[in-house]
Write an enzyme that holds these catalytic residues in place. Structure first.
Site, PDB file in Angstrom:
ATOM      1  N   PHE A 128     -12.852   4.594 -26.725  1.00 22.90           N
ATOM      2  CA  PHE A 128     -13.643   5.952 -26.848  1.00 22.90           C
ATOM      3  C   PHE A 128     -13.429   5.748 -28.294  1.00 22.90           C
ATOM      4  CE2 PHE A 128     -12.798   7.117 -22.590  1.00 22.90           C
ATOM      5  CZ  PHE A 128     -14.802   6.441 -21.879  1.00 22.90           C
ATOM      6  N   TYR A 129     -12.526   6.006 -28.963  1.00 23.53           N
ATOM      7  CA  TYR A 129     -11.905   5.513 -30.457  1.00 23.53           C
ATOM      8  C   TYR A 129     -12.319   4.294 -30.585  1.00 23.53           C
ATOM      9  CZ  TYR A 129      -8.224   6.120 -34.298  1.00 23.53           C
ATOM     10  OH  TYR A 129      -8.139   6.109 -35.302  1.00 23.53           O
ATOM     11  N   HIS A 130     -12.437   3.284 -30.478  1.00 22.42           N
ATOM     12  CA  HIS A 130     -13.153   2.138 -30.808  1.00 22.42           C
ATOM     13  C   HIS A 130     -14.667   2.433 -30.653  1.00 22.42           C
ATOM     14  CE1 HIS A 130      -9.492  -0.076 -31.354  1.00 22.42           C
ATOM     15  NE2 HIS A 130      -9.156  -0.393 -29.519  1.00 22.42           N
TER      16      HIS A 130
END
Length: 287
Positions: free
Chosen positions: A156-158
């Site tokens: 999700f960060y990516h």
């Protein structure tokens, strides 16, 4: 000799988000120490009381939650009105979720997108009319090695970082005619405290014997390398602005350089492997 003594240029005015800690705080300290002006924004303004006491009106501080679009536009406008000119806008505020794809909650997913992607977009959109009116300016978008490559447990960060990099790559081309440069800064793994601040979720045993479990154990044991110096990264960002260079991306860290290069090479090899099938679907006579 101080940083200010060494400089031949006039002081620069910076607008920086996420200045309570990490790169944001280090940038603010360094810039004030050399005589620049900083509009520092953060969710807890009292975290900069020590710097305000030391540097007076060269530090302008405002409370800002970048997930609130109306507040973003208001604070950016107030900063330009108070300081007259802002030369550099640094999108640094960030939020990370450390969880496999099934473990994170809907609320965590929404927050990482709202902060890292939409928050950065709103800051850039709020600043651009004033930067255009000035006829100059720089935007530094803090991303990560994970804006070009990937690691398990950071999906999700990516998603947020790959998204903001695609947005910024387009915007850089759109705003260049106005004398505004944009650079995506990609730090690698660095001991800034960001890792300890990562949000997490209850672990699902099904993912224990997967790459997600391997990365989780590496972080827990301290085997996940943090090879970069955060103050050197902050200084490299400042040096870039001082140099006048406007590369689209600035990789910072040996891991960023190596991991992103390997990822790009693998993607290009896979891309080239599908050349024949790519061309096979072209309308007859169009190729």
């Amino acid at each position: 000799m101080t940083d200010t003594d060494e400089r031949d240029t006039m002081p620069t005015t910076w607008f920086i988000t996420g200045t309570s800690s990490g790169f944001g705080r280090m940038l603010t300290e360094h810039l004030l120490g050399r005589g620049d002006r900083v509009a520092a924004t953060l969710r807890r303004p009292e975290a900069l009381d020590d710097l305000r006491a030391e540097h007076g009106d060269r530090l302008w501080v405002a409370r800002l939650d970048v997930t609130d679009p109306a507040q973003v536009h208001r604070v950016v406008t107030d900063a330009f009105d108070a300081l007259g000119t802002i030369d550099v806008v640094v999108n640094n505020a960030g939020y990370g979720v450390f969880a496999s794809v099934e473990e994170a909650t809907d609320e965590q997913i929404q927050r990482v997108i709202d902060t890292n992607l939409l928050g950065s977009i709103h800051v850039i959109r709020a600043a651009l009319p004033r930067l255009r009116a000035q006829g100059h300016g720089r935007v530094l978008q803090v991303s990560t090695a994970g804006g070009q490559t990937t690691y398990p447990n950071f999906s999700f960060y990516h998603a947020s970082k790959w998204g903001i990099e695609g947005f910024c790559e387009t915007v850089a081309r759109e705003i260049a005619p106005f004398g505004i440069g944009l650079t995506i800064v990609e730090p690698g793994a660095t001991p800034t405290g960001f890792g300890s601040a990562l949000d997490s979720a209850p672990v699902m045993p099904e993912y224990d014997k997967t790459p997600a479990g391997d990365v989780r154990r590496a972080l827990a044991s301290g085997d996940f390398a943090l090879p970069n110096d955060p103050r050197k990264i902050a200084k490299a960002m400042i040096d870039l602005v001082d140099s006048g260079a406007t590369p689209l991306r600035l990789p910072l860290g040996s891991d960023t350089y190596d991991d992103v290069r390997a990822s790009l090479a693998a993607r290009l090899a896979e891309h080239d492997a599908h050349r024949d099938v790519a061309f096979s679907v072209v309308t007859d006579g169009a190729a």
